[in-house]
Design a protein around this motif. Structure first.
Motif, mmCIF file in Angstrom:
data_model
loop_
_atom_site.group_PDB
_atom_site.id
_atom_site.type_symbol
_atom_site.label_atom_id
_atom_site.label_comp_id
_atom_site.label_asym_id
_atom_site.label_seq_id
_atom_site.Cartn_x
_atom_site.Cartn_y
_atom_site.Cartn_z
ATOM 1 N N GLY A 165 0.814 -1.044 0.217
ATOM 2 C CA GLY A 165 -0.134 0.089 -0.319
ATOM 3 C C GLY A 165 0.909 1.004 -0.488
ATOM 4 N N ASP A 166 0.405 2.292 0.346
ATOM 5 C CA ASP A 166 1.284 3.755 0.616
ATOM 6 C C ASP A 166 2.025 3.544 1.317
ATOM 7 O OD1 ASP A 166 -1.137 4.598 -1.061
ATOM 8 O OD2 ASP A 166 -1.521 5.535 0.284
ATOM 9 N N CYS A 167 2.667 3.361 2.649
ATOM 10 C CA CYS A 167 3.412 2.891 3.383
ATOM 11 C C CYS A 167 4.021 2.038 2.887
ATOM 12 C CB CYS A 167 2.799 2.154 4.808
ATOM 13 S SG CYS A 167 2.151 3.779 6.067
ATOM 14 N N HIS A 168 4.350 0.745 2.340
ATOM 15 C CA HIS A 168 4.959 0.348 1.407
ATOM 16 C C HIS A 168 6.174 1.150 0.287
ATOM 17 C CE1 HIS A 168 6.824 -2.614 -1.168
ATOM 18 N NE2 HIS A 168 7.057 -3.094 -0.454
ATOM 19 N N ALA A 169 5.093 1.912 -0.543
ATOM 20 C CA ALA A 169 5.731 2.833 -1.561
ATOM 21 C C ALA A 169 6.341 3.517 -0.916
ATOM 22 C CB ALA A 169 4.511 3.098 -2.251
ATOM 23 N N ALA A 170 6.147 4.110 0.031
ATOM 24 C CA ALA A 170 6.781 5.256 0.822
ATOM 25 C C ALA A 170 8.243 4.607 1.424
ATOM 26 C CB ALA A 170 5.828 5.895 2.049
ATOM 27 N N ALA A 171 8.313 3.984 2.291
ATOM 28 C CA ALA A 171 9.465 2.779 2.925
ATOM 29 C C ALA A 171 10.329 2.816 1.501
ATOM 30 C CB ALA A 171 8.844 1.744 3.446
ATOM 31 N N ILE A 217 17.896 11.176 1.077
ATOM 32 C CA ILE A 217 17.684 11.557 2.668
ATOM 33 C C ILE A 217 19.157 10.957 3.235
ATOM 34 C CG2 ILE A 217 15.552 11.239 1.705
ATOM 35 C CD1 ILE A 217 15.161 8.804 2.892
ATOM 36 N N LYS A 218 18.809 11.220 4.330
ATOM 37 C CA LYS A 218 19.641 10.226 5.815
ATOM 38 C C LYS A 218 18.813 8.881 5.714
ATOM 39 C CE LYS A 218 21.919 14.921 8.072
ATOM 40 N NZ LYS A 218 21.579 15.141 9.649
ATOM 41 N N LEU A 219 20.226 7.857 6.428
ATOM 42 C CA LEU A 219 19.845 6.720 6.363
ATOM 43 C C LEU A 219 18.445 6.325 7.636
ATOM 44 C CD1 LEU A 219 20.090 3.944 5.962
ATOM 45 C CD2 LEU A 219 21.675 4.004 7.470
ATOM 46 N N GLY A 220 18.555 7.421 8.847
ATOM 47 C CA GLY A 220 17.603 7.511 10.159
ATOM 48 C C GLY A 220 16.293 7.581 9.530
ATOM 49 N N ALA A 221 16.503 8.461 8.248
ATOM 50 C CA ALA A 221 14.836 8.721 7.142
ATOM 51 C C ALA A 221 14.404 7.395 6.684
ATOM 52 C CB ALA A 221 14.848 10.210 6.904
ATOM 53 N N ALA A 222 15.158 7.290 6.342
ATOM 54 C CA ALA A 222 13.999 5.765 5.569
ATOM 55 C C ALA A 222 13.846 4.176 7.137
ATOM 56 C CB ALA A 222 16.036 5.489 4.647
ATOM 57 N N ARG A 223 15.035 4.461 7.722
ATOM 58 C CA ARG A 223 14.233 3.465 8.556
ATOM 59 C C ARG A 223 13.308 3.765 9.331
ATOM 60 N NH1 ARG A 223 14.242 3.481 14.440
ATOM 61 N NH2 ARG A 223 15.245 1.300 15.263
ATOM 62 N N GLN A 224 13.193 5.478 9.391
ATOM 63 C CA GLN A 224 11.267 5.241 10.560
ATOM 64 C C GLN A 224 10.288 5.553 8.617
ATOM 65 O OE1 GLN A 224 10.671 6.803 13.401
ATOM 66 N NE2 GLN A 224 13.169 6.854 13.577
ATOM 67 N N ALA A 225 11.035 5.896 7.631
ATOM 68 C CA ALA A 225 9.560 5.130 7.063
ATOM 69 C C ALA A 225 9.193 3.333 6.893
ATOM 70 C CB ALA A 225 9.869 5.328 5.403
ATOM 71 N N PHE A 226 10.438 3.264 6.848
ATOM 72 C CA PHE A 226 10.618 2.053 7.352
ATOM 73 C C PHE A 226 9.609 0.932 8.528
ATOM 74 C CE2 PHE A 226 11.971 -2.568 8.712
ATOM 75 C CZ PHE A 226 11.271 -3.311 7.129
ATOM 76 N N LEU A 227 9.834 2.030 9.940
ATOM 77 C CA LEU A 227 9.234 1.480 10.966
ATOM 78 C C LEU A 227 7.620 1.742 10.941
ATOM 79 C CD1 LEU A 227 11.856 3.324 13.527
ATOM 80 C CD2 LEU A 227 10.668 1.339 13.654
ATOM 81 N N ALA A 228 6.989 3.078 10.347
ATOM 82 C CA ALA A 228 6.225 3.557 9.379
ATOM 83 C C ALA A 228 5.246 2.035 8.500
ATOM 84 C CB ALA A 228 5.957 4.780 9.285
ATOM 85 N N PHE A 229 6.116 1.564 8.169
ATOM 86 C CA PHE A 229 5.529 1.073 7.419
ATOM 87 C C PHE A 229 4.965 -0.476 7.613
ATOM 88 C CE2 PHE A 229 6.745 -3.407 5.329
ATOM 89 C CZ PHE A 229 5.842 -4.248 4.583
#
Length: 119
Positions: free
Chosen positions: A47-53, A65-77
């Motif tokens: 879904g949208d969260c998967h696509a954002a991650a 973007i920083k690695l931490g931002a990608a980690r946050q997107a993965f956490l949200a997913f």
């Protein structure tokens, strides 16, 4: 579908723990591992969260973007998908919930007997 898995590694400062299977924990410890996990996620459940991650992982690889931002997107997913590890064993949690429901049910039956005696 013939997807290429990422093999190079950019380690995370803190791994992301997710629940896989019946009570098993998996730690995602690098950008490559996050991206590989997302690529393996069933298409029907994306879904949208998967696509954002996925986009965040790609942007982190490119330096956008920083690695931490990608980690946050993965956490949200992971949270939205219901796979974020809570530290609670699901089997134990289900067993405890069943015990609580039984206690509540018995207490309700005892209460109804007190209110409505059959004489």
């Amino acid at each position: 579908m013939n997807e290429v898995h990422v093999t190079s590694d950019m380690p995370l400062r803190a791994p992301v723990a997710i629940a896989v299977g019946a009570g098993f924990k998996r730690e995602i410890a690098s950008l490559g591992a996050m991206q590989n996990f997302l690529k393996e996620w069933p298409e029907a459940m994306r879904g949208d969260c998967h696509a954002a991650a996925m986009q965040a992982c790609e942007a982190a690889w490119a330096g956008g973007i920083k690695l931490g931002a990608a980690r946050q997107a993965f956490l949200a997913f992971a949270e939205k998908a219901g796979i974020l590890w809570t530290g609670v064993d699901p089997v134990t949690a289900l067993r405890e919930a069943k015990i609580r429901r039984g206690r509540i049910r018995r207490a309700g039956q005892q209460q109804s007997r007190r209110q409505w005696p059959l004489a």
